[in-house]
Design an enzyme around this catalytic site. Structure first.
Site, mmCIF file in Angstrom:
data_model
loop_
_atom_site.group_PDB
_atom_site.id
_atom_site.type_symbol
_atom_site.label_atom_id
_atom_site.label_comp_id
_atom_site.label_asym_id
_atom_site.label_seq_id
_atom_site.Cartn_x
_atom_site.Cartn_y
_atom_site.Cartn_z
ATOM 1 N N GLU A 1 -4.045 -2.333 15.080
ATOM 2 C CA GLU A 1 -4.630 -1.737 13.888
ATOM 3 C C GLU A 1 -4.187 -0.284 13.710
ATOM 4 O OE1 GLU A 1 -5.942 -3.000 11.234
ATOM 5 O OE2 GLU A 1 -5.785 -0.909 10.640
ATOM 6 N N GLU B 1 0.799 -1.227 0.000
ATOM 7 C CA GLU B 1 0.000 0.000 0.000
ATOM 8 C C GLU B 1 0.838 1.287 0.000
ATOM 9 O OE1 GLU B 1 -2.995 -0.142 3.054
ATOM 10 O OE2 GLU B 1 -4.007 -1.815 2.095
ATOM 11 N N GLU C 1 -5.321 -8.719 0.558
ATOM 12 C CA GLU C 1 -6.070 -8.432 1.786
ATOM 13 C C GLU C 1 -7.539 -8.173 1.475
ATOM 14 O OE1 GLU C 1 -4.638 -5.365 4.426
ATOM 15 O OE2 GLU C 1 -2.553 -5.930 4.043
HETATM 16 N N1 8P2 Z 1 -7.245 -0.651 8.237
HETATM 17 N N2 8P2 Z 1 -7.083 -1.666 8.105
HETATM 18 C C1 8P2 Z 1 -6.915 -3.040 7.951
HETATM 19 C C2 8P2 Z 1 -5.631 -3.357 7.115
HETATM 20 C C3 8P2 Z 1 -4.355 -3.021 7.885
HETATM 21 O O1 8P2 Z 1 -4.349 -3.659 9.151
HETATM 22 C C4 8P2 Z 1 -3.198 -3.539 7.032
HETATM 23 O O2 8P2 Z 1 -1.949 -3.451 7.713
HETATM 24 C C5 8P2 Z 1 -3.087 -2.700 5.750
HETATM 25 O O3 8P2 Z 1 -2.264 -3.415 4.839
HETATM 26 C C6 8P2 Z 1 -4.449 -2.387 5.121
HETATM 27 O O4 8P2 Z 1 -5.180 -1.386 5.719
HETATM 28 C C7 8P2 Z 1 -5.656 -2.595 5.807
#
Ligand code: 8P2
Length: 448
Positions: A407, A166, A353
């Site tokens: 998170e 991302e 994901e």
């Molecule tokens: N927020 N959210 C959940 C999830 C996050 O925990 C991940 O690390 C990222 O790659 C992507 O944003 C998605």
């Protein structure tokens, strides 16, 4: 009863990331990273949570892998903590950090679980941030040095590599909105960071090819189908601009070797266009084996005269949402998959994901009956199956996430896992969604 069967070699997996689950933030020689620093600053994270302990996966990985094995999970997407390997980001190698990943990856393989390794999932060594971080092109060289060591150590046993996770989130949330590490708020810096990350991706793909390794390499982008709030031309343009800002800027660079002209014009007018060369773009678009897509929800846009720099604002509709406040919009996954298939040459795709946070509770029987999550997963997999049936080269699906975890800015308040984690005791409780997913994997199909 309707049954939706997936292609026989379809990859069914689960996903996590190092900073979100490992803990052991300053153990066995690991260097500080930007999330260690960012979470240490009061006010940055919900209730000042941090990843110092997280799910203690650094010490509990064998137990976690046993749960994967019991569930019949055969594919696991993990990330490597750069600062655990190179505490300063380059130069001296931390052997204990390298040994941890050797144990982890060898244990997976011994259980018949194929690792998919993300090289960068947001946790830049702090020492590199101190020299400018991704805004400094020199960091690209250090990323290539880190990747080369990982390919030398694990290239023969890891079949799937993801260079970056991302880049839009790293650049925009971390360098324009400042809500992620390193907490910078400057769009010009953010877009230069995005470019340098993409350039580092291309260089690592070229390196991987030069080493004649037998696996597959790609990049993971967070993408979202975009919709105008109304059919008013201003809202329609707002959705197009946001699609350029979130999706096309990265898709065009990686898969076409150019930045989209409408966004180049807009960024130039706003004086936030990054510096780049034609050679950069050629390197960025080095052919990849797959495109990783992280999909969670769609984006609804309206024209907003005061919204900088896009004059477009996201609209919060009164529709069913997950605990993150994200609209549940499964058809957006189908829209995205078919759009990319038709506009980007039928590239092979992995959903790296997809998943949902819900306010899970442990009931009086000690179970987590997360039907909402099963419903979300079922509906999205239905849309994935629809896309495959229409010819999209979707090769696999990694559920986010295997464990409840840290998170980011939300700390431990949001639970995405199919395995519940009691952070006080580190007890794991396999949720009903995990058993449901185990059946999907076993049958390679969805049943209504
Ligand atoms: N927020 N959210 C959940 C999830 C996050 O925990 C991940 O690390 C990222 O790659 C992507 O944003 C998605």
């Amino acid at each position: 009863m309707q049954k939706y069967t997936f292609p026989k070699d379809f990859i069914w997996g689960v996903a996590t990331a190092a900073y979100q689950i490992e803990g052991a933030h300053n153990v066995d020689g690991k260097g500080e990273n930007i999330w260690d620093r960012f979470t240490s600053i009061p006010g940055n994270i919900y209730k000042n949570h941090n990843g110092n302990v997280a799910c203690n996966h650094y010490n509990l990985y064998e137990k976690d892998i046993e749960i994967m094995e019991e569930l019949g999970i055969k594919n696991y997407r993990l990330s490597i903590s750069w600062a655990r390997i190179f505490p300063k980001g380059y130069g001296e190698i931390n052997q204990k950090g390298l040994d941890y990943y050797k144990r982890l990856i060898n244990t997976l393989i011994s259980k018949g679980i194929k690792p998919a390794v993300t090289l960068y999932h947001w946790d830049l060594p702090q020492h590199l941030q101190d020299m400018g971080g991704w805004a400094n092109r020199k960091v690209i060289d250090y990323f290539v040095e880190y990747a080369e060591l990982m390919f030398k150590e694990f290239g023969d046993v890891v079949p799937i590599w993801i260079t970056h996770n991302e880049p839009w989130v790293v650049s925009i949330l971390g360098h324009a909105w400042g809500v992620h590490a390193p907490g910078i708020k400057d769009y010009k810096t953010a877009l230069q960071v995005a470019h340098n990350i993409l350039l580092s991706h291309g260089k690592v793909v070229k390196l991987y090819r030069s080493m004649n390794l037998k696996g597959k390499i790609g990049i993971t982008l967070n993408l979202s189908s975009t919709h105008p709030l109304t059919d008013d031309e201003k809202d329609v343009r707002a959705a197009e601009v946001y699609d350029g800002f979130l999706n096309r800027w990265f898709l065009d660079a990686v898969l076409k070797g150019t930045y989209p002209e409408d966004m180049v014009k807009l960024y130039r007018e706003q004086n936030i266009l990054p510096e780049y060369t034609d050679e950069d773009m050629s390197i960025i678009s080095e052919k990849i084996d797959f495109l990783g897509i992280n999909y969670y929800t769609r984006s609804v846009l309206k024209y907003d005269e005061n919204a900088y720099p896009l004059k477009a604002s996201l609209v919060d509709l009164e529709n069913p949402k997950t605990d993150m406040g994200w609209e549940i919009y499964p058809q957006g996954l189908y829209e995205l998959l078919t759009n990319i298939h038709h506009n980007y040459g039928g590239v092979d795709i992995l959903i790296t994901e997809n998943g949902a946070a819900f306010n899970d509770i442990v009931n009086y029987k000690g179970k987590v009956v997360d039907d909402y999550r099963i419903d979300y997963l079922y509906r999205h997999l239905r849309e994935a199956h629809r896309a495959i049936s229409e010819g999209v080269n979707l090769r696999g699906y990694y559920l986010w996430s295997f464990l409840d975890n840290f998170e980011w800015a939300e700390g431990y308040a949001k639970r995405f896992g199919i395995v519940f984690v009691d952070y006080k005791t580190q007890q794991r409780i396999v949720k009903e969604s995990a058993y449901w997913y185990s059946n999907v994997i076993k049958n390679n199909s969805l049943c209504e």
